[in-house]
Design a protein around this motif. Sequence first.
Motif: not given
Ligand SMILES: Nc1nc2c(c(=O)[nH]1)N[C@H]1C(S)=C(S)[C@@H](COP(=O)(O)O)O[C@H]1N2
Length: 328
Positions: A86-90, A140, A142, A177, A197, A231, A239-240, A242, A244
């Motif tokens: 996954n990507n979730f930089w928080e 999906f 990225c 977010s 975010y 999300r 992907g970014y 969208g 989360k």
């Molecule tokens: N709040 C938040 N939303 C986010 C991100 C994030 O880092 N923080 N990363 C984005 C990116 S770069 C991608 S590719 C997707 C990853 O979703 P997944 O981990 O469910 O595949 O979430 C996106 N939404």
Amino acid sequence: MPSHINRPSWYLPDNAATDEHLFLNRRHFLKTLGISGLMVGGITSTSFAEEPTPAAKLPLPEFARNPKFADAKRAITEEHVGTTFNNFWEFTKAKNVHQYTKNFNLDPYTFTIDGLVEKPLTLGLEDIEKLGYEERVYRFRCVEAWSMTVPWLGVPLAKLVALAKPTSAAKFVAFTSFYDPDQAPEQRVKSKYKWPYYEGLRMDEAMNEMGFVATGAYGKRLLPQSGTPLRIVTPWKYGYKGPKSVVRMTFMDSQPPTFWSDAVKSGEYPFYSNVDPEVPHPRWSQATEKFITDKANVADVEVIPTLHYNGYEEQVGHLYKDMPRKLI
Ligand SMILES: Nc1nc2c(c(=O)[nH]1)N[C@H]1C(S)=C(S)[C@@H](COP(=O)(O)O)O[C@H]1N2
Ligand SMILES: [Mo]
């Protein structure tokens, strides 16, 4: 970190902010997927905190798969892969987000609608889900040139926009977010990243039939690492676009700023960011992608051609017909 010199042919850039030039090498990639020589089949599934949080316990509404979005013409990515890569930089810049989010929850959750609307609203998850719950299988993609196929559960974004009753002055919608440094370690770090975010869409994009508000995937509520409890999903964009764990939707008369375009000033992550094989990222090609299904075998990380609008041109192409591709 491995160097990007002599990278294998299928290398993946590490994440959307590869401005630090971090790339995964093959071993790291397989390890991140839980696929190393000794670990084939040994992927542990992640779960909620021991005591499921209220949002996680909320019964899932009844749903059927929307026949229009039932066949993504690709295999559905296995759940254990989609929830451990996954990507979730928080939480972390690495892909093993699930190891940091076991106790992450936003309870009691509320979703705020404000800005250029007839009347600001604060909604619960149930208020949103009763707009019409369905399953949609979406491709999906990225920006890092990997892709998956995900069976989302949720509500068409257009229905949420309609409920919000934006005024005629509203031209864009911004999403915010969650912000909770106590839960999200990277929000405690002083850096160029401006938390929370934030992302945005033009009004006609938000009202297009493809936009989706997901509160579940794989037949259950979103796991923490997937953006609990809600999300935004825009499958024709990288992907970014969208966000989360969204808590706010604000209608505006001008284009809202976005997290990645503010963080990386070189224009690598522009506002529109539609998937386009002919517009390379400044540091890698977008012509192909590594399609991740589940197989514990390198050969099954299949390299496939990337499609314009991620294959959703018929649904969204008209939104951009007067715009030059390279800027979007
Ligand atoms: N709040 C938040 N939303 C986010 C991100 C994030 O880092 N923080 N990363 C984005 C990116 S770069 C991608 S590719 C997707 C990853 O979703 P997944 O981990 O469910 O595949 O979430 C996106 N939404
Ligand atoms: Mo991404």
